[in-house]
Design an enzyme around this catalytic site. Structure first.
Site, short mmCIF file in Angstrom:
data_model
loop_
_atom_site.label_atom_id
_atom_site.label_comp_id
_atom_site.label_asym_id
_atom_site.label_seq_id
_atom_site.Cartn_x
_atom_site.Cartn_y
_atom_site.Cartn_z
N ASP A 1 8.11 -11.78 31.61
CA ASP A 1 7.91 -11.21 32.83
C ASP A 1 7.56 -9.88 32.88
OD1 ASP A 1 8.84 -11.44 35.29
OD2 ASP A 1 10.63 -10.54 35.33
N ASN B 1 7.34 -21.23 40.64
CA ASN B 1 6.18 -20.25 40.63
C ASN B 1 5.06 -20.79 41.83
OD1 ASN B 1 5.91 -19.13 37.36
ND2 ASN B 1 7.27 -18.17 39.13
#
Length: 241
Positions: free
Chosen positions: A19, A67
């Site tokens: 991330d 996503n």
């Protein structure tokens, strides 16, 4: 910084939620895709570090089922990056003894990317130095749902006795059925959540949430996290006497 690769306390399987790519780029006045490209380059260093740190299996979270909600530009850029990464790194991964697997639902991915994934898996299938698993269009809940569906189909076909179904049965239907469960899950960038990653498999994993953004996750940072893990006392629900 390196650890003895034979250290008995080193995690066999490390999973990483990579991330912070977008925020890393934006903090430098760059578009988010600039950060994703930097993050892709970081993967090589982390894979190369695994043998020295005693890590046999590495699973990385590349693209989640959630996503797709990102902008069309970013999603298209990520898919292009995945195709480019596989094409560019395939031979090096083969030569370095890395076996590559992909987990997740491939149906929504474009045919070119699916073909490249299949080819890389076949190219590296005899390697055993490091087992790299890439989670692509992956979600833990989606994985369990797909596994349950396949199990239900086998029960309906009479191939599985429903009275014998237990946790081990379901685990054999998961995308990760050939892998050991992760010992350690790392999330970079300071966020303290698991984001639907390896929900079933991580039931007894240790977690480490670190502030380092993924493009800055160096060999040294990785080694430091592993060293910290080696000091932990894992009891799996029991009590040592």
């Amino acid at each position: 910084m390196a650890l003895d690769s034979n250290a008995k306390n080193a995690p066999e399987h490390v999973a990483i939620i990579m991330d912070g790519n977008g925020r890393w780029a934006q903090s430098r006045g760059k578009p988010r895709l600039f950060g994703h490209h930097a993050g892709a380059r970081r993967v090589r260093e982390v894979v190369e570090a695994c043998p020295d740190l005693g890590v046999k299996y590495l699973t990385i979270f590349a693209f989640s089922t959630e996503n797709w909600k990102r902008t069309q530009v970013e999603v298209a850029g990520l898919m292009s990056l995945f195709r480019r990464y596989i094409t560019k790194e395939a031979r090096a991964l083969k030569n370095e003894g890395v076996r590559v697997r992909f987990i997740g639902d491939r149906v929504r991915l474009d045919q070119k990317l699916q073909s490249l994934m299949d080819e890389l898996e076949q190219l590296t299938e005899t390697n055993d130095r490091v087992h790299l698993t890439i989670a692509l269009n992956y979600g833990g809940r989606d994985e369990v749902a797909r596994a349950t569906k396949r199990l239900a189909q086998d029960v309906a076909a009479g191939e599985v006795d429903p009275e014998t179904v237990d946790g081990e049965t379901l685990a054999r239907y998961l995308d990760t059925h050939v892998l050991p469960d992760p010992d350690l899950v790392i999330r970079t960038s300071g966020e303290a959540r698991i984001s639907n990653f390896l929900l079933w498999q991580s039931a007894y994993a240790e977690y480490e949430f670190i502030d380092t953004m993924w493009p800055d996750f160096s060999h040294e940072v990785f080694a430091g996290v592993i060293a910290g893990y080696c000091k932990r006392d894992r009891r799996y629900g029991g009590v040592k006497v």
